[in-house]
Write a protein that holds these residues in place. Structure first.
Motif, PDB file in Angstrom:
ATOM      1  N   ARG A   5       0.866  -1.182   0.000  1.00  0.00           N
ATOM      2  CA  ARG A   5       0.000   0.000   0.000  1.00  0.00           C
ATOM      3  C   ARG A   5       0.902   1.231   0.000  1.00  0.00           C
ATOM      4  N   THR A  16      -2.684   7.553   3.474  1.00  0.00           N
ATOM      5  CA  THR A  16      -2.789   6.773   2.245  1.00  0.00           C
ATOM      6  C   THR A  16      -3.148   7.659   1.060  1.00  0.00           C
ATOM      7  N   ALA A  46      -7.643  -1.274  -2.267  1.00  0.00           N
ATOM      8  CA  ALA A  46      -6.961  -1.753  -1.053  1.00  0.00           C
ATOM      9  C   ALA A  46      -6.420  -3.175  -1.246  1.00  0.00           C
ATOM     10  N   GLN A  50      -6.467  -2.324   3.842  1.00  0.00           N
ATOM     11  CA  GLN A  50      -6.853  -0.942   4.104  1.00  0.00           C
ATOM     12  C   GLN A  50      -5.916  -0.310   5.120  1.00  0.00           C
ATOM     13  N   HIS A  84     -11.010   4.061   2.951  1.00  0.00           N
ATOM     14  CA  HIS A  84      -9.795   3.251   2.887  1.00  0.00           C
ATOM     15  C   HIS A  84      -9.932   2.013   1.997  1.00  0.00           C
ATOM     16  N   ILE A  85     -11.156   1.641   1.635  1.00  0.00           N
ATOM     17  CA  ILE A  85     -11.336   0.522   0.704  1.00  0.00           C
ATOM     18  C   ILE A  85     -10.753   0.879  -0.671  1.00  0.00           C
ATOM     19  N   ASP A  87      -7.743   2.483  -1.022  1.00  0.00           N
ATOM     20  CA  ASP A  87      -6.317   2.773  -0.853  1.00  0.00           C
ATOM     21  C   ASP A  87      -5.501   2.216  -2.023  1.00  0.00           C
TER      22      ASP A  87
END
Length: 156
Positions: A5, A16, A46, A50, A84-85, A87
């Motif tokens: 990530r 992120t 992600a 995440q 965040h899903i 990212d």
């Protein structure tokens, strides 16, 4: 060590990047900024899990020639509409697109690693060649050689 990530540090915080507009040109810049080469691939949704904390960048659109994400077109820091899903991630796979030519003494960055150290920042220098990892002889080895390896691995 060559994929994950993507997180950036801004104003004292790690955060992120949202995957809106995220593509292989952006991944190429991230890999270059980290001192890695190979076959840059952008990963969305992600793929590497995440993150937590702030989402610091969105709408990143690099041409692929920039030296760092700072030089790419992007939203203002902290301005985003993501969870965040979304990212963003990258893979800078050093084992694809390798270009080793001993006669020309050319070796792409990313085909070097440190092994056996107490931390990821130290260890025995190893080179990937012809499908195997091997060591480097220390004959004539100097601090200048070590600086090159450190730069190649993305350490400052």
């Amino acid at each position: 060590s060559f994929e994950g990530r993507v997180e950036v540090y801004h104003n004292g915080k790690w955060g992120t990047i949202c995957d809106d507009q995220w593509d292989d040109r952006d991944a190429e810049v991230v890999c270059r900024q980290l001192g890695l080469s190979g076959n840059p691939k952008a990963l969305s949704w992600a793929h590497f899990g995440q993150g937590s904390g702030p989402i610091l960048l969105d709408e990143v659109e690099c041409s692929g020639n920039e030296l760092s994400l700072d030089q790419c077109k992007k939203s203002d820091w902290g301005q985003q509409n993501c969870d965040h899903i979304e990212d963003a991630g990258v893979s800078c796979d050093p084992f694809t697109g390798m270009n080793l030519q001993l006669g020309a003494s050319r070796m792409q960055r990313g085909s070097v690693r440190l092994a056996g150290g107490r931390s990821p920042h130290e260890g025995r220098v190893e080179i990937y060649y012809n499908g195997d990892w091997g060591t480097v002889c220390d004959d004539g080895w100097t601090d200048l050689n070590a600086q090159v390896i450190c730069r190649q691995l993305g350490f400052r």
